[in-house]
Design a protein around this motif. Structure first.
Motif, PDB file in Angstrom:
ATOM      1  N   LYS A  77      -5.271  70.757 -30.389  1.00  0.00           N
ATOM      2  CA  LYS A  77      -6.037  69.515 -30.260  1.00  0.00           C
ATOM      3  C   LYS A  77      -5.933  68.698 -31.549  1.00  0.00           C
ATOM      4  CE  LYS A  77     -10.683  67.718 -29.716  1.00  0.00           C
ATOM      5  NZ  LYS A  77     -11.966  67.858 -29.095  1.00  0.00           N
ATOM      6  N   ARG A  78      -6.100  69.361 -32.673  1.00  0.00           N
ATOM      7  CA  ARG A  78      -6.025  68.667 -33.963  1.00  0.00           C
ATOM      8  C   ARG A  78      -4.618  68.176 -34.253  1.00  0.00           C
ATOM      9  NH1 ARG A  78      -9.843  73.142 -36.541  1.00  0.00           N
ATOM     10  NH2 ARG A  78     -11.845  72.152 -36.078  1.00  0.00           N
ATOM     11  N   GLU A  81      -3.817  65.038 -32.304  1.00  0.00           N
ATOM     12  CA  GLU A  81      -4.436  63.880 -32.955  1.00  0.00           C
ATOM     13  C   GLU A  81      -3.628  63.459 -34.179  1.00  0.00           C
ATOM     14  OE1 GLU A  81      -8.692  62.576 -34.963  1.00  0.00           O
ATOM     15  OE2 GLU A  81      -8.620  64.299 -33.622  1.00  0.00           O
ATOM     16  N   GLU A  85      -1.990  59.792 -34.941  1.00  0.00           N
ATOM     17  CA  GLU A  85      -2.343  59.037 -36.144  1.00  0.00           C
ATOM     18  C   GLU A  85      -1.126  58.684 -36.983  1.00  0.00           C
ATOM     19  OE1 GLU A  85      -5.270  61.514 -38.032  1.00  0.00           O
ATOM     20  OE2 GLU A  85      -6.912  60.396 -37.112  1.00  0.00           O
ATOM     21  N   VAL A  93      -7.720  56.886 -33.361  1.00  0.00           N
ATOM     22  CA  VAL A  93      -7.404  57.851 -32.308  1.00  0.00           C
ATOM     23  C   VAL A  93      -8.709  58.415 -31.775  1.00  0.00           C
ATOM     24  CG1 VAL A  93      -6.264  60.021 -31.716  1.00  0.00           C
ATOM     25  CG2 VAL A  93      -5.185  58.451 -33.334  1.00  0.00           C
ATOM     26  N   ASN A  95      -9.949  61.245 -29.649  1.00  0.00           N
ATOM     27  CA  ASN A  95      -9.434  62.517 -29.146  1.00  0.00           C
ATOM     28  C   ASN A  95     -10.429  63.123 -28.165  1.00  0.00           C
ATOM     29  OD1 ASN A  95      -8.338  65.027 -28.711  1.00  0.00           O
ATOM     30  ND2 ASN A  95      -7.824  65.390 -30.843  1.00  0.00           N
TER      31      ASN A  95
END
Length: 112
Positions: A77-78, A81, A85, A93, A95
């Motif tokens: 998930k990170r 993102e 970005e 963003v 998320n």
């Protein structure tokens, strides 16, 4: 302030100052289209070796990218993102990705 050798106070020569990066400084009034930003985000997500982006949906409105769908881990998930970005002209963003583990769908904390 310049020294006698033509260096500024940071020790940079004239040649080094001329080589400063101007990346991201486009022509006046130029703005990348949302469609182009979306295409670039999709390309980056697709090219990421460590990310299965098959359950991610990308939308863009006024340079704001929204990520919806599911990924396999909080790290994914990170990283998704981070991919978004990194695209030129992205202003924000959002998320909304959720972490899906072992056949269940768990909501991962939103990140703004």
């Amino acid at each position: 302030m310049r020294t006698a050798a033509g260096r500024d106070s940071a020790g940079n020569s004239r040649r080094q100052r001329r080589r400063q990066s101007h990346r991201g400084k486009g022509p006046r009034n130029y703005q990348r289209s949302d469609e182009r930003v979306q295409e670039d985000v999709n390309d980056r997500l697709s090219d990421a070796h460590w990310l299965d982006a098959s359950d991610i949906e990308v939308s863009v409105a006024e340079r704001e990218v929204t990520l919806d769908g599911f990924v396999g881990s909080l790290e994914a998930k990170r990283r998704a993102e981070d991919c978004a970005e990194a695209v030129s002209a992205v202003a924000h963003v959002q998320n909304n990705l959720r972490v899906q583990r072992h056949g269940t769908q768990e909501a991962a904390a939103g990140s703004d």
